[in-house]
Design an enzyme around this catalytic site. Structure first.
Site, short mmCIF file in Angstrom:
data_model
loop_
_atom_site.label_atom_id
_atom_site.label_comp_id
_atom_site.label_asym_id
_atom_site.label_seq_id
_atom_site.Cartn_x
_atom_site.Cartn_y
_atom_site.Cartn_z
N THR A 40 0.86 -1.19 0.00
CA THR A 40 0.00 0.00 0.00
C THR A 40 0.89 1.24 0.00
O THR A 40 1.25 1.74 -1.05
CB THR A 40 -0.97 0.02 1.20
OG1 THR A 40 -0.25 -0.18 2.40
CG2 THR A 40 -2.04 -1.05 1.06
N LYS B 106 4.21 -6.59 3.72
CA LYS B 106 3.85 -5.20 3.45
C LYS B 106 3.52 -4.51 4.77
O LYS B 106 3.20 -5.14 5.78
CB LYS B 106 2.67 -5.09 2.50
CG LYS B 106 1.37 -5.63 2.98
CD LYS B 106 0.31 -4.72 3.57
CE LYS B 106 0.39 -3.26 3.31
NZ LYS B 106 -0.69 -2.56 4.13
N THR C 221 -1.57 -1.84 8.34
CA THR C 221 -1.77 -3.29 8.29
C THR C 221 -0.50 -4.00 7.88
O THR C 221 0.21 -3.57 6.98
CB THR C 221 -2.90 -3.64 7.30
OG1 THR C 221 -4.14 -3.39 7.93
CG2 THR C 221 -2.83 -5.10 6.87
N GLU D 200 8.49 5.47 7.59
CA GLU D 200 8.84 6.87 7.32
C GLU D 200 9.69 7.40 8.47
O GLU D 200 9.32 7.30 9.63
CB GLU D 200 7.58 7.73 7.27
CG GLU D 200 6.52 7.25 6.32
CD GLU D 200 6.73 7.76 4.91
OE1 GLU D 200 7.68 8.53 4.71
OE2 GLU D 200 5.97 7.37 4.02
N ASN E 67 12.26 16.82 21.57
CA ASN E 67 12.60 15.86 22.62
C ASN E 67 14.05 15.41 22.63
O ASN E 67 14.68 15.37 23.67
CB ASN E 67 11.73 14.62 22.48
CG ASN E 67 10.55 14.67 23.43
OD1 ASN E 67 10.72 14.44 24.62
ND2 ASN E 67 9.40 15.01 22.90
#
Lengths: 380, 380
Positions: free
Chosen positions: B141, B163, B174, B252, B375
């Site tokens: 995806t 995936k 997912t 990411e 942070n």
């Protein structure tokens, strides 16, 4: 506040020169109740205060607090230092109760006891009935502003202050909270009122899911105003709710404080667990940040909470807008209305589990900035 | 891979025109084992595949997978659609086992069954022994690249694909994973090998702590290469470990994949729980991102895991560098060395709890960007 004197001074624990040592001293021994961190790596002052308060059967004469150094992960030396700090502060207080101690700041470094000693001496000399704001300032670390609140209950007053940066708090995000009231109430009922209030406020906010080594909430009741009435517990709840919301709003990058209200749970514990799971989900928090009514993330988080739920009866409202009914999105144009609710600085998510009648809540906030720019602006 | 044919086609479920429907078909009924999401809001294909596989006593003839639509929160219609999709795909397969079904993508929208039907027909026509990479592409995806791995065990081969975008995965994140092997192994031992491998790999990675409605890991064993030898379970573990690490690295903003190894726990379950708590802590994850050897955050997270630990015996190593011993930071110049370890793309944190002899691990990754800039660059 009748029955108390307060001080907050700068003694040099913080390199910035800001106030870093505070004291509350009771005119006479007061009823006291506290909630301490459950973290197994609890800092020295937490263990020491817990012991002192128990040994004094819930009677206290005050508290001494330093910021800038947490006295955590400091071994036996840390415990000695915490006791010495409390003992010195007790010289400024009457006998007949415990002088408690709390710390917040850098962990793993021993307390600079010479500096702390000068601070306790200066604070003892500075104590005054009007010094509450100085005290409130002295407990801050990375907070951007003082956090105080005040309530009345019948003839009694309550004042409170807190510290801790919200969600994406730097380092330990220690939460300290101190409440002084002139109500007359015994330690037992005071403790019950405090624990009940914490369950719905301080223990129902999720910051980044971590509990600090130094967390402590303390209530001191002088009794100067006469017996606590029926409204006392509600006023204490309301005061702590106010302070807890200030903590959340004060977090870096927090734009939304969201009450996650779970209904239809099998038990209150399951309702709370589901609310907590939703409030802690990074995917939900980024949806909050992006004002994205991404109901799938919310239900998915509930599905992960290990609580009873009926997928065919699950429902969701965003503010007053129904979004999911009987496990599927409602038909019609709900999205713009839901999005508008999510623009508000404070709103409610109501999640129905369809498994019972119990309810519970948690306060959530947004997860912001770049994490958001990747997550919240995206819909697959 | 002897005993299988594969296909991956673009049928128009994804607006992008990328491949979005994949099939694996076995030449003869194969042994099958699967691990499904435990999310109570599980999507229709999860429930359908679970039932079909149980009804066929662990024999399967293949799987049909679409991306672009998760068929989740779609009620009774979703279940009918999943069954219809599996039934159509089964026409391309031999009899004698279940044709399983999986979906990933947008939730809350019904499957576009006409489009899916054309896709299944096209995939059935495209099936070939060399089509594994097409299949691997069709399940993606938001992934930025195909994720495949291959291992051998004695005379047997295993190929797998997966995936899911890592940590800060958009929406449901997912995870799907499919493994085909020519080893001969009965469904019972295959299931045990799969569950053991998952415990240390797919069930020991923390992404954002949420489990999707559609997660599914499936292994099909054709038996074409003869009996699975003693190395089979290890090869399956290694294959899934490889795929799980690809998932994490593919997230990411992920620059570090960190093995959190907990030792000295009272039980293996407590070791895993502590490792998971550390791996899920946003404060630890930002420290990882900033290559900041902030041992306090790590021990604080362990302290919150509700496991037995001895604060006086807790220890921490960052890679090969001792940082905490007997509950306090080691003396000497460890910081630069620890920081250097944390620059590496993959390294290990070893946390000793001092409460027993059990061990457990979790894989963690960094929490990055703005959240980090607030942070990770900060030390109070």
């Amino acid at each position: 506040m009748d029955g108390f004197r307060f001080a907050g001074v700068a003694c040099g624990i913080k390199a910035s020169g800001a106030r870093d040592l505070g004291m509350i001293v009771c005119d006479r021994p007061a009823s006291a109740a506290a909630v301490f961190t459950r973290n197994k790596m609890a800092a020295a002052p937490v263990g020491v205060s817990r012991q002192l308060l128990a040994a004094a059967s819930g009677r206290a004469v005050g508290v001494v607090v330093n910021s800038g150094n947490a006295n955590a992960a400091t071994g036996r030396r840390g415990e000695r230092d915490a006791r010495a700090m409390a003992k010195q502060a007790a010289r400024a207080a009457p006998r007949g109760g415990a002088m408690l101690v709390a710390s917040t700041g850098v962990i793993g470094a021993p307390l600079p006891m010479e500096v702390v000693g000068r601070g306790v001496a200066a604070a003892s000399a500075a104590l005054s009935p009007g010094g509450f704001h100085d005290f409130a300032d002295a407990i801050l670390t990375t907070d951007r502003a003082r956090k105080v609140a005040e309530r009345t209950a019948g003839g009694a007053r309550l004042v409170g202050c807190t510290k801790g940066a919200g969600m994406i708090a730097p380092d330990m995000a220690t939460t300290l909270s101190f409440v002084a009231t002139d109500a007359a109430i015994a330690p037992g009922p005071l403790g019950r009122a405090l624990r009940a209030a914490c369950a719905g406020t301080y223990n129902a906010i999720t910051v980044d899911g971590d509990t600090s080594t130094n967390d402590m909430i303390l209530v001191l009741a002088s009794g100067a105003a006469g017996p606590a009435g029926r409204g006392f517990a509600a006023a204490l709840f309301d005061l702590l709710d106010d302070l807890a919301r200030q903590l959340m709003r004060g977090g870096e990058g927090v734009h939304h404080v969201v009450t996650v209200q779970v209904t239809g749970a099998r038990t209150a514990a399951e309702a709370r667990r589901a609310a907590r799971r939703i409030a802690n989900s990074p995917l939900v928090k980024t949806a909050i940040a992006g004002a994205d009514p991404n109901w799938g993330r919310i239900l998915c988080a509930a599905g992960n909470a290990e609580v009873a739920l009926d997928p065919a009866r699950v429902a969701l409202k965003i503010g007053e807008v129904p979004v999911v009914r009987r496990g599927a999105p409602v038909t019609g144009a709900w999205e713009a209305a839901a999005r508008a609710v999510m623009q508000r600085p404070e709103y409610e998510l109501v999640v129905e589990l369809g498994a019972g009648r119990a309810t519970g809540r948690y306060l959530a906030c947004d997860l912001s900035h770049e994490y958001v720019s990747i997550n919240a602006d995206y819909r697959s």
